[in-house]
Design a protein around this motif. Sequence first.
Motif, PDB file in Angstrom:
ATOM      1  N   ILE A  49       0.828  -1.398   0.594  1.00  0.00           N
ATOM      2  CA  ILE A  49       0.048  -0.075   0.266  1.00  0.00           C
ATOM      3  C   ILE A  49       1.134   1.224   0.209  1.00  0.00           C
ATOM      4  O   ILE A  49       0.812   2.232  -0.663  1.00  0.00           O
ATOM      5  N   ILE A  50       1.809   1.141   0.576  1.00  0.00           N
ATOM      6  CA  ILE A  50       2.918   2.584   0.881  1.00  0.00           C
ATOM      7  C   ILE A  50       4.009   2.646  -0.315  1.00  0.00           C
ATOM      8  O   ILE A  50       5.075   4.034   0.024  1.00  0.00           O
ATOM      9  N   GLY A  51       3.647   1.800  -1.827  1.00  0.00           N
ATOM     10  CA  GLY A  51       4.877   1.261  -2.878  1.00  0.00           C
ATOM     11  C   GLY A  51       5.046   2.854  -3.561  1.00  0.00           C
ATOM     12  O   GLY A  51       6.059   3.217  -3.620  1.00  0.00           O
ATOM     13  N   LEU A  52       4.125   2.906  -3.431  1.00  0.00           N
ATOM     14  CA  LEU A  52       3.937   4.692  -4.197  1.00  0.00           C
ATOM     15  C   LEU A  52       4.354   5.899  -3.491  1.00  0.00           C
ATOM     16  O   LEU A  52       5.260   6.782  -4.807  1.00  0.00           O
ATOM     17  N   LEU A  53       5.061   5.523  -1.914  1.00  0.00           N
ATOM     18  CA  LEU A  53       6.127   6.506  -1.895  1.00  0.00           C
ATOM     19  C   LEU A  53       7.846   6.399  -2.469  1.00  0.00           C
ATOM     20  O   LEU A  53       8.470   7.114  -1.945  1.00  0.00           O
ATOM     21  N   TYR A  54       8.053   5.100  -2.518  1.00  0.00           N
ATOM     22  CA  TYR A  54       9.522   4.488  -1.687  1.00  0.00           C
ATOM     23  C   TYR A  54       9.994   4.275  -3.637  1.00  0.00           C
ATOM     24  O   TYR A  54      11.246   4.223  -3.726  1.00  0.00           O
ATOM     25  N   ARG A  90      15.053   5.325  -9.090  1.00  0.00           N
ATOM     26  CA  ARG A  90      15.956   6.453 -10.516  1.00  0.00           C
ATOM     27  C   ARG A  90      17.436   6.121  -9.614  1.00  0.00           C
ATOM     28  O   ARG A  90      18.176   6.284  -9.851  1.00  0.00           O
ATOM     29  N   PHE A  91      17.099   5.684  -8.232  1.00  0.00           N
ATOM     30  CA  PHE A  91      18.729   5.563  -7.174  1.00  0.00           C
ATOM     31  C   PHE A  91      19.054   4.064  -7.836  1.00  0.00           C
ATOM     32  O   PHE A  91      20.895   4.461  -7.700  1.00  0.00           O
ATOM     33  N   LEU A  92      18.414   3.145  -7.712  1.00  0.00           N
ATOM     34  CA  LEU A  92      19.442   2.044  -8.252  1.00  0.00           C
ATOM     35  C   LEU A  92      19.178   1.177  -9.874  1.00  0.00           C
ATOM     36  O   LEU A  92      20.403   1.292 -10.343  1.00  0.00           O
ATOM     37  N   LEU A 103      18.443  11.284 -15.250  1.00  0.00           N
ATOM     38  CA  LEU A 103      17.244  11.001 -14.144  1.00  0.00           C
ATOM     39  C   LEU A 103      17.217  11.073 -12.807  1.00  0.00           C
ATOM     40  O   LEU A 103      16.506  11.637 -11.834  1.00  0.00           O
ATOM     41  N   ARG A 104      18.749  11.147 -12.296  1.00  0.00           N
ATOM     42  CA  ARG A 104      18.508  11.065 -10.766  1.00  0.00           C
ATOM     43  C   ARG A 104      17.999  12.180 -10.369  1.00  0.00           C
ATOM     44  O   ARG A 104      18.304  13.073  -9.344  1.00  0.00           O
ATOM     45  N   SER A 105      19.161  13.660 -11.539  1.00  0.00           N
ATOM     46  CA  SER A 105      19.649  14.852 -10.900  1.00  0.00           C
ATOM     47  C   SER A 105      18.103  15.435 -10.867  1.00  0.00           C
ATOM     48  O   SER A 105      18.510  17.002 -10.523  1.00  0.00           O
ATOM     49  N   ILE A 106      17.527  15.542 -11.013  1.00  0.00           N
ATOM     50  CA  ILE A 106      16.479  16.205 -11.464  1.00  0.00           C
ATOM     51  C   ILE A 106      16.058  16.861  -9.262  1.00  0.00           C
ATOM     52  O   ILE A 106      15.145  17.552  -9.402  1.00  0.00           O
TER      53      ILE A 106
END
Length: 616
Positions: free
Chosen positions: A125-130, A136-138, A323-326
């Motif tokens: 349920i909390i998947g949208l948060l992370y 983008r990080f991995l 993609l990460r730099s935004i």
Amino acid sequence: MEAPDREVLVRDADQFVEPPNGGINELLNVDQEENAQEQEFLGPQAEYNEEEEERKYYRRKRLGVIKNVLAASVGAMIVYSVYMGLLQMQLILHYDMTYREVKYSNLGLEDIDHKMLMGINVTPIIGLLYTPVLIRFLGTKWMMFLASGIYALFVSTNYWERYYTLVPSAVAIGVAIVPLWASLGNYITRMAQQYYEYVNYREEHVQEQKKLPKGACHSYIIVFQSIFFIIFHLSFVFAEFPMRFVLNGYLRENEHILKNVHNCGANIKGVIPGFNTTVLSKLPRSMLLIQVESVLMGFAFLSMMIFLVLCGAAYRPTEEIDLRSIGWGNIFQLPFKHLRDYRLRLLCPFFIYSGFEQMFAITGFSLSYGVCALGLDKLWLLILVYGLSCSVFSSLSLCLLRLPRWVCLVGGAVVHIVLLVALLAFSPTPKTPSYLGPLLVISVLWGLGSALNKTGISILLGMLYGEEKERLDFVFTIYHWWQAIAIFIVYLWSNMPMRAKLSIVLATLLLACFCYGVMERRLARKIPFRLPRIPRPRHKVKGYRYLEEDNSDESDSERSDGEEDEEGLDDEEHVAEEMEAEDGDGGGQDAGGPGAESPGARRRGAEGQHHRGAEA
């Protein structure tokens, strides 16, 4: 005496200064031999065909893309075959009261199973948060690899079944579900984009890495998504192997298991009321279970290696940096901002129904109709037929190469509407083997609808956002997050009457069809949609690895006033661009519009403006 000596010295000097003609000829011969050797060595290079080598290079690239699609499909299929097969076997063993008391006495396996299912179904349920931040990080490929590793961890915890091993691994699976599926959807769509680029490598917009023309890669999206689901749906087939070849030999006869069951299908409340708590005739040997888990663990490790070795990167290194730099704050907010797009909002009921229908097929229909009427020993057959049907009929989505895109979703919805109405009135008698034929037909037809639904939604999202490669992870995150919400609702309604469950599923499907029709009508009338602006990448990393104008050894206090003024002007321009984007956010972005460029293209444009301002 001195004069003759001088003459001798001069004569000797003359002999050394003037070399013989034969020596000059030898030097000339050596030069000619070296030139001949060089020509002989460089001779074949004169036949070098640059266009032919370029064509071969991009053909290898295209084959690499096909290899990536097949590897991702097979990897996902193996992961879910192992996961579903182990979970099914584990839940049946733990349900048997004799197994719990003899093997683990007062450990409380039934309570552990409830908490385990809660961890798997509630955590997403909390998947949208992370999820976007993780992807983008991995990176897309490494997210798939990490998620498959978490599934392998779940398999490994079954060697030592305790609360502190099973429940945390189940929670970890719940955390990984949404990122895994968002990464898979993003990856397959990106492979379609890359294949288009390698086919049309001579086009100007491909060489300059600009946004793709509208509809350019739709045919590749259709083909690649179809291939993915044809292979993935085989996971339902292979997941039944442990049940068929191991556990079926230890089950009691149906007369004992279904002794207290009096109703099935639409007339029941819950899953199977009256189902016997002892389903095993004898307990399987511990060594046999360890051997089965070891085989499953080997396949789980194989899927990790497939993702790691055979799957290539989804983006170029410079694109990954962009993609990460935004900014991580923007990455966190953008999934919520994308819900302002009426296309995604109107597709949300279909996302929810997609979760409902698959969970109903493997829990509601298979148990409340199939097992209740035929017995537990036929569960593997119903799910195997459903998986084969999904796999075969996923190829029907290839018809979208010639037919409109609504055919898949509407066709699957029509099939499921007819089946849901039939199931509302269908109540088979318990312990009646004659229902095997009708139930298998329903499994095949439900698999047809599921295949059209799953492939149709993924293809539709690829068509709507196929040119927006910097938005794909957000879009697929929203899709699979709503699916996770639906799976959580199915987990909550397990004790409701069957007709209430079927009514909710049917109402959701009708609402989904209506909303989808509204969306297609708005697009046909060219009503503009809102897309959040993707912020411009800002690279703050300094050092010898990046060619920056800034001095990496310079502190903020050492900067000149001129540089601060230039930065202030850049910030003002950036704020002005954001305000303009917000004002014009209501319109759909065309293929060549400035807001539709990739992050890399925007960065190059910003650098060009900066240099022009410096020259002025």
